[in-house]
Design a protein around this motif. Sequence first.
Motif, PDB file in Angstrom:
ATOM      1  N   GLY A   4       0.787  -1.233   0.000  1.00 59.99           N
ATOM      2  CA  GLY A   4       0.000   0.000   0.000  1.00 59.99           C
ATOM      3  C   GLY A   4       0.816   1.279   0.000  1.00 59.99           C
ATOM      4  O   GLY A   4       0.266   2.372  -0.027  1.00 59.99           O
ATOM      5  N   GLU A   5       2.139   1.177   0.110  1.00 62.46           N
ATOM      6  CA  GLU A   5       2.978   2.385   0.118  1.00 62.46           C
ATOM      7  C   GLU A   5       3.772   2.455  -1.182  1.00 62.46           C
ATOM      8  O   GLU A   5       4.131   1.424  -1.752  1.00 62.46           O
ATOM      9  CB  GLU A   5       3.971   2.353   1.290  1.00 62.46           C
ATOM     10  CG  GLU A   5       3.350   2.371   2.670  1.00 62.46           C
ATOM     11  CD  GLU A   5       2.779   3.722   3.050  1.00 62.46           C
ATOM     12  OE1 GLU A   5       3.028   4.705   2.329  1.00 62.46           O
ATOM     13  OE2 GLU A   5       2.063   3.780   4.074  1.00 62.46           O
ATOM     14  N   ARG A   6       4.071   3.683  -1.590  1.00 58.76           N
ATOM     15  CA  ARG A   6       4.940   3.854  -2.749  1.00 58.76           C
ATOM     16  C   ARG A   6       6.390   3.711  -2.295  1.00 58.76           C
ATOM     17  O   ARG A   6       6.827   4.400  -1.353  1.00 58.76           O
ATOM     18  CB  ARG A   6       4.725   5.253  -3.344  1.00 58.76           C
ATOM     19  CG  ARG A   6       5.113   5.348  -4.788  1.00 58.76           C
ATOM     20  CD  ARG A   6       5.112   6.760  -5.293  1.00 58.76           C
ATOM     21  NE  ARG A   6       6.380   7.081  -5.942  1.00 58.76           N
ATOM     22  CZ  ARG A   6       6.806   6.500  -7.046  1.00 58.76           C
ATOM     23  NH1 ARG A   6       6.088   5.588  -7.644  1.00 58.76           N
ATOM     24  NH2 ARG A   6       7.962   6.833  -7.583  1.00 58.76           N
ATOM     25  N   VAL A   7       7.118   2.787  -2.905  1.00 61.10           N
ATOM     26  CA  VAL A   7       8.512   2.572  -2.505  1.00 61.10           C
ATOM     27  C   VAL A   7       9.417   2.693  -3.737  1.00 61.10           C
ATOM     28  O   VAL A   7       8.938   2.670  -4.872  1.00 61.10           O
ATOM     29  CB  VAL A   7       8.720   1.170  -1.859  1.00 61.10           C
ATOM     30  CG1 VAL A   7       7.890   1.001  -0.622  1.00 61.10           C
ATOM     31  CG2 VAL A   7       8.428   0.054  -2.852  1.00 61.10           C
ATOM     32  N   GLU A   8      10.712   2.841  -3.463  1.00 59.09           N
ATOM     33  CA  GLU A   8      11.683   2.888  -4.561  1.00 59.09           C
ATOM     34  C   GLU A   8      12.647   1.716  -4.404  1.00 59.09           C
ATOM     35  O   GLU A   8      13.345   1.621  -3.388  1.00 59.09           O
ATOM     36  CB  GLU A   8      12.441   4.215  -4.522  1.00 59.09           C
ATOM     37  CG  GLU A   8      11.577   5.375  -4.970  1.00 59.09           C
ATOM     38  CD  GLU A   8      12.382   6.656  -5.034  1.00 59.09           C
ATOM     39  OE1 GLU A   8      12.791   7.036  -6.128  1.00 59.09           O
ATOM     40  OE2 GLU A   8      12.599   7.235  -3.961  1.00 59.09           O
ATOM     41  N   PHE A   9      12.641   0.853  -5.395  1.00 58.72           N
ATOM     42  CA  PHE A   9      13.482  -0.343  -5.323  1.00 58.72           C
ATOM     43  C   PHE A   9      14.886  -0.006  -5.843  1.00 58.72           C
ATOM     44  O   PHE A   9      15.036   0.452  -6.969  1.00 58.72           O
ATOM     45  CB  PHE A   9      12.858  -1.466  -6.160  1.00 58.72           C
ATOM     46  CG  PHE A   9      13.543  -2.779  -5.968  1.00 58.72           C
ATOM     47  CD1 PHE A   9      13.222  -3.580  -4.890  1.00 58.72           C
ATOM     48  CD2 PHE A   9      14.515  -3.201  -6.854  1.00 58.72           C
ATOM     49  CE1 PHE A   9      13.865  -4.787  -4.696  1.00 58.72           C
ATOM     50  CE2 PHE A   9      15.171  -4.404  -6.671  1.00 58.72           C
ATOM     51  CZ  PHE A   9      14.844  -5.202  -5.595  1.00 58.72           C
ATOM     52  N   PRO A  10      15.948  -0.270  -5.019  1.00 56.02           N
ATOM     53  CA  PRO A  10      17.307   0.156  -5.414  1.00 56.02           C
ATOM     54  C   PRO A  10      18.008  -0.881  -6.311  1.00 56.02           C
ATOM     55  O   PRO A  10      18.394  -1.949  -5.846  1.00 56.02           O
ATOM     56  CB  PRO A  10      18.029   0.266  -4.067  1.00 56.02           C
ATOM     57  CG  PRO A  10      17.320  -0.688  -3.173  1.00 56.02           C
ATOM     58  CD  PRO A  10      15.927  -0.877  -3.672  1.00 56.02           C
ATOM     59  N   ILE A  11      18.187  -0.526  -7.575  1.00 57.15           N
ATOM     60  CA  ILE A  11      18.835  -1.442  -8.524  1.00 57.15           C
ATOM     61  C   ILE A  11      20.329  -1.607  -8.178  1.00 57.15           C
ATOM     62  O   ILE A  11      20.882  -2.713  -8.279  1.00 57.15           O
ATOM     63  CB  ILE A  11      18.706  -0.897  -9.977  1.00 57.15           C
ATOM     64  CG1 ILE A  11      17.232  -0.721 -10.339  1.00 57.15           C
ATOM     65  CG2 ILE A  11      19.414  -1.793 -10.981  1.00 57.15           C
ATOM     66  CD1 ILE A  11      16.440  -1.993 -10.438  1.00 57.15           C
ATOM     67  N   VAL A  12      20.949  -0.493  -7.724  1.00 57.06           N
ATOM     68  CA  VAL A  12      22.388  -0.560  -7.398  1.00 57.06           C
ATOM     69  C   VAL A  12      22.642  -1.568  -6.261  1.00 57.06           C
ATOM     70  O   VAL A  12      23.668  -2.258  -6.248  1.00 57.06           O
ATOM     71  CB  VAL A  12      22.920   0.845  -7.025  1.00 57.06           C
ATOM     72  CG1 VAL A  12      24.334   0.771  -6.457  1.00 57.06           C
ATOM     73  CG2 VAL A  12      22.922   1.735  -8.254  1.00 57.06           C
ATOM     74  N   ALA A  13      21.679  -1.672  -5.334  1.00 58.47           N
ATOM     75  CA  ALA A  13      21.854  -2.625  -4.230  1.00 58.47           C
ATOM     76  C   ALA A  13      21.865  -4.053  -4.770  1.00 58.47           C
ATOM     77  O   ALA A  13      22.606  -4.910  -4.272  1.00 58.47           O
ATOM     78  CB  ALA A  13      20.744  -2.454  -3.203  1.00 58.47           C
TER      79      ALA A  13
END
Lengths: 63, 543
Positions: free
Chosen positions: B441-450
């Motif tokens: 339900g929350e907007r998140v940002e998935f880290p590609i660099v990780a």
Amino acid sequence: MLLIRTALSIAIVVCGAILLTEMFASIRMAGIRVLPGAVLGAAMVALGAHRLALIARVRGGRR
Amino acid sequence: MQKKTRANPELRRSVTPWGSFSWGYSDVGADIFVGLGLVLAAAAGASNVAFLFAGVVYVCIGLAYTELAATYPVAGGGQYFVMRGLGDIFGFIAGWAVLLDFTIDVTLFAWTSVDYSSQLLPSLTNSVHPWVHFVAVFALVAGLCLLNVIGVRESTAFNGVVSALDVLSESLILCLGFLFAFKPALLIHAMQFNWPSPYQLMLGTSLAIISFVGLESISQAAQETQRPASVIPRTSVSLILTILIFALAYSNLALGLQPWHPITDASGHHLAFWQIFTNNSDNQGKAVALLAAQVPYYGALAALYVPVLGAILLLISSNSGVFGSSRIAYAMSSSNLLPALFQGVHRRFRTPAVSIIFFSSIAVIELIFAAIPGLFPAAASFYSRFFRGENGLDFLADLYAFGAATSYSFVFLGLIGLRLTDPLSPRKFKIPLNVGMRFRGERVEFPIVAVIGFIGIFSILLFTLRTHVLGRIFGPSWLLLGLLFYLAYRRYRRLPVLQSVQRDWRNDQTEILRRSGELELMDEYLANLKASDRRRATEGSGV
């Protein structure tokens, strides 16, 4: 002090840029072997640019 | 619990941006003094490629630590981030791996500090006088333990001076070395005709990562920096790039160095500079000093002071191992990951004496194990038979690489976990390349660099397990022993064994931001929480 730091940062950028240019010029002769040198040059440009950005922020803050 | 936290004295936040940089530099910057010789011996003509691969992974790790330390400025470091992102048991594994690294850090850096000193005091040379070398390293470890128990720490000002001297000195060595002693043809020749086997390259890459260990210091500095969310990203990016530049520059220079004084082997054949490290652990332990001495003209001066500077920097790094292990153990104990015994404070000196003495003792055990082949020739044959003849320095480097690769792997997973489960904490610095998505339900940002960093560091962990004979036995054994201890402790305390203890992360985060002086971020965090609660209530009521 800020002037010295600016000059140093510019020197780092210039050295990095020269290194990058040299590496790209040697690609034909050395091939993929230029990669570590190219990354070194890019890192130097990035560090110099980062420091210049910080100095610009400090100067902006003083004004 | 709340009362106990309040009763604990807070660390004074007095570290300046330069102090924060030098804190990290005195820890990570010393690593090249140890790593250079080991990598040149293992990866030969591909040493710069080994440093490049490890360096790229290190940049990803550095960015991850910068984001996490700026968002959660607490001294627990990797262990705290992983515990918060993935749960207690993973937090324990990450913390336990960091503790292995800190104890190895104490021994390895004291060992190489003595190696650098041996450049000026030949009686300290390990291969000639192993007992003198052993006693000197033991005395350093015991001395650092004692200093930490009585509460004497190197000051930030002292760190700053040594770091400034070292940055200046290393820059001089590199500039003059590239100007007067570097022959590109030698570099290309070394890369062309001395390219190592895949096994040696994997070994070299896994050793190269030890030149980049110590990023825990970023989070430790965050705890004592005023307004860390603003200061840490600024200093960390400079630190990460500086260390990367030094590592890449040294490895390229070492491969293409035209020695000032000709170097020959026993039969009088000329050797390239990097070849003096092959099968010579004495030289591997003092690579930067040997390189500096080969720079034309300046080398005469550098040969006198670089060993001293190196020995001091390495000793500071060794001390950060003693200090860091006690602090991590204290933090883990506060989070119920280790027994309360590790919070034991000395009555008179008010220092975590139990943790300091316990982990320094482990460092001494590691030292004994590393020194045995040199001290007892009979044992050396046992090492050659079962451990491919690995020497003391190899043993320490093996475990150091294993601990670092393990803890960093978990930190990447912790970062991904925190991005998904804690999207409301304001992040003043975010690692680049993120993909927006919705999660619970929350907007998140998935880290590609990780993800890229995790693949990189995990492959280094696999290289370590594949190529380090001692590392693959003692590293996993350390983790297994710790895990068994953790399970027994949690069962004894009737705490969830495989699950996590319930914690109020919202209050914790508010308190962390308040203490660090990030009041704007605290307000932003509280506003985010309110907005999220309101949205959930609206969605729940079906309006």
